[in-house]
Design a protein around this motif. Structure first.
Motif, PDB file in Angstrom:
ATOM      1  N   UNK A   1       2.780  -1.993 -13.337  1.00  0.00           N
ATOM      2  CA  UNK A   1       3.211  -3.350 -12.546  1.00  0.00           C
ATOM      3  C   UNK A   1       4.669  -4.049 -13.341  1.00  0.00           C
ATOM      4  N   UNK A   2       5.058  -4.588 -12.313  1.00  0.00           N
ATOM      5  CA  UNK A   2       6.560  -5.012 -12.626  1.00  0.00           C
ATOM      6  C   UNK A   2       6.841  -6.531 -11.917  1.00  0.00           C
TER       7      UNK A   2
ATOM      8  N   UNK B   1       0.730  -1.109   0.031  1.00  0.00           N
ATOM      9  CA  UNK B   1      -0.189   0.054  -0.045  1.00  0.00           C
ATOM     10  C   UNK B   1       1.034   1.264  -0.066  1.00  0.00           C
ATOM     11  N   UNK B   2       0.600   2.086  -1.086  1.00  0.00           N
ATOM     12  CA  UNK B   2       1.595   3.320  -1.336  1.00  0.00           C
ATOM     13  C   UNK B   2       0.746   4.436  -0.985  1.00  0.00           C
TER      14      UNK B   2
ATOM     15  N   UNK C   1      -3.401 -11.241  -9.145  1.00  0.00           N
ATOM     16  CA  UNK C   1      -2.789 -10.071  -8.420  1.00  0.00           C
ATOM     17  C   UNK C   1      -4.225  -8.875  -8.805  1.00  0.00           C
ATOM     18  N   UNK C   2      -3.974  -7.868  -8.082  1.00  0.00           N
ATOM     19  CA  UNK C   2      -5.074  -6.753  -8.086  1.00  0.00           C
ATOM     20  C   UNK C   2      -4.527  -5.291  -8.051  1.00  0.00           C
ATOM     21  N   UNK C   3      -4.387  -4.437  -8.982  1.00  0.00           N
ATOM     22  CA  UNK C   3      -3.667  -3.259  -8.539  1.00  0.00           C
ATOM     23  C   UNK C   3      -4.592  -2.070  -8.720  1.00  0.00           C
ATOM     24  N   UNK C   4      -5.012  -1.418  -7.567  1.00  0.00           N
ATOM     25  CA  UNK C   4      -6.178  -0.347  -7.708  1.00  0.00           C
ATOM     26  C   UNK C   4      -5.523   0.956  -6.981  1.00  0.00           C
TER      27      UNK C   4
ATOM     28  N   UNK D   1      -1.307  -2.738  -4.151  1.00  0.00           N
ATOM     29  CA  UNK D   1      -1.025  -3.920  -4.854  1.00  0.00           C
ATOM     30  C   UNK D   1      -1.374  -5.345  -3.962  1.00  0.00           C
ATOM     31  N   UNK D   2      -2.031  -6.074  -4.227  1.00  0.00           N
ATOM     32  CA  UNK D   2      -2.587  -7.291  -3.715  1.00  0.00           C
ATOM     33  C   UNK D   2      -1.845  -8.439  -4.742  1.00  0.00           C
ATOM     34  N   UNK D   3      -1.046  -9.273  -4.231  1.00  0.00           N
ATOM     35  CA  UNK D   3      -0.606 -10.525  -4.931  1.00  0.00           C
ATOM     36  C   UNK D   3      -0.894 -11.728  -4.198  1.00  0.00           C
TER      37      UNK D   3
END
Length: 277
Positions: free
Chosen positions: A233-234, A220-221, A243-246, A259-261
């Motif tokens: 994403x990398x 979490x940023x 994964x999920x990037x929100x 980012x949840x992986x």
């Protein structure tokens, strides 16, 4: 300064100069008073120089001890293999408008040996960060507080692998038995870690990896208010990785990336690349 070793005789002379100078300056007049003030100034200058030397020496000894402890910890890990597995990981990164970063990492490990005395993790900065800021990096590790119990600090040994990578060893209060779970909360204050990014000079990469397959890792940023960023994403491939990037905005109006992986394989580096829009 009693630990200054060979500087001891010099300290005695400097103290004698101070005492003698004060006596002359306080009870004399004319030339004796002037001489006394000179002795006081000379003694004070010598003591100040000794204090600086003493501080430098003890910093050197402290750094040497931490580096030695880290080396033997690495040797044990390599000789006997990794003795713990990370079960879950939550890393919250708070980026300030001046580039300073405050991180809070909450994670749980599972013991994979008969008795575990320590575990470790590594963090890094992604630019030619000034070496002079090393002393300002602070790492504090506590146990997780549940129902009024916990929240006490663990012993920590932190040493630099190079001028960009910091390795932290967490020393358990007592050996943890096989299959036990131990949870930690780590607070890291890292000055200017993201300075080039917030100033718009360079993009930044925030990555994580683990020595075992991990069920869930969250990153979490939180960005400074008013910042608009672009993100890539990398290390993650759609269709292969889960994964999920929100992106969202928190209650203070600051942008937030999450980012949840899930089921992340061992030694796979994943994360995000950020750039100012």
């Amino acid at each position: 300064m009693v630990h200054s070793g060979v500087l001891g005789p010099v300290e005695v002379v400097a103290a004698a100069l101070l005492v003698g100078g004060v006596a002359l300056a306080g009870f004399g007049s004319g030339y004796p008073r002037t001489a006394g003030l000179g002795l006081v100034a000379g003694g004070a200058a010598v003591l100040l120089a000794l204090l600086v030397l003493n501080r430098v020496e003890w910093r050197r000894r402290d750094r040497s001890g931490r580096e030695l402890l880290l080396r033997y910890g690495d040797a044990l890990e390599k000789r006997h293999g990794r003795k713990w597995a990370v079960r879950d990981w939550l890393q919250e990164v708070d980026i300030k408008s001046n580039g300073d970063v405050r991180q809070r990492i909450a994670f749980t490990i599972v013991v994979c040996c008969d008795e575990l005395d320590f575990c470790s993790f590594t963090d890094r900065v992604n630019w030619d960060w000034p070496v002079r800021l090393k002393r300002r990096v602070r790492v504090k590790v506590r146990s997780v507080e549940v129902g009024g119990e916990g929240g006490t600090r663990f012993g920590v040994s932190a040493a630099w692998l190079d001028h960009q990578r910091l390795k932290t060893m967490i020393h358990l209060d007592e050996p943890a038995p096989r299959d036990a779970e131990v949870s930690f909360v780590v607070d890291v204050d890292w000055p200017a870690k993201c300075a080039p990014f917030v100033k718009g000079y360079l993009p930044d990469e925030l990555l994580v990896s683990f020595g075992n397959t991990i069920a869930c890792a969250r990153y979490v940023i939180t960005l400074p208010a008013g910042y608009h960023v672009r993100v890539d994403k990398l290390g993650l491939v759609p269709g292969r990785d889960v994964y999920e990037l929100t992106q969202s905005v928190n209650d203070a109006g600051r942008p937030r990336l999450t980012l949840v992986v899930r089921d992340l394989p061992a030694y796979r580096k994943v994360g995000v690349k950020l750039d100012v829009a």
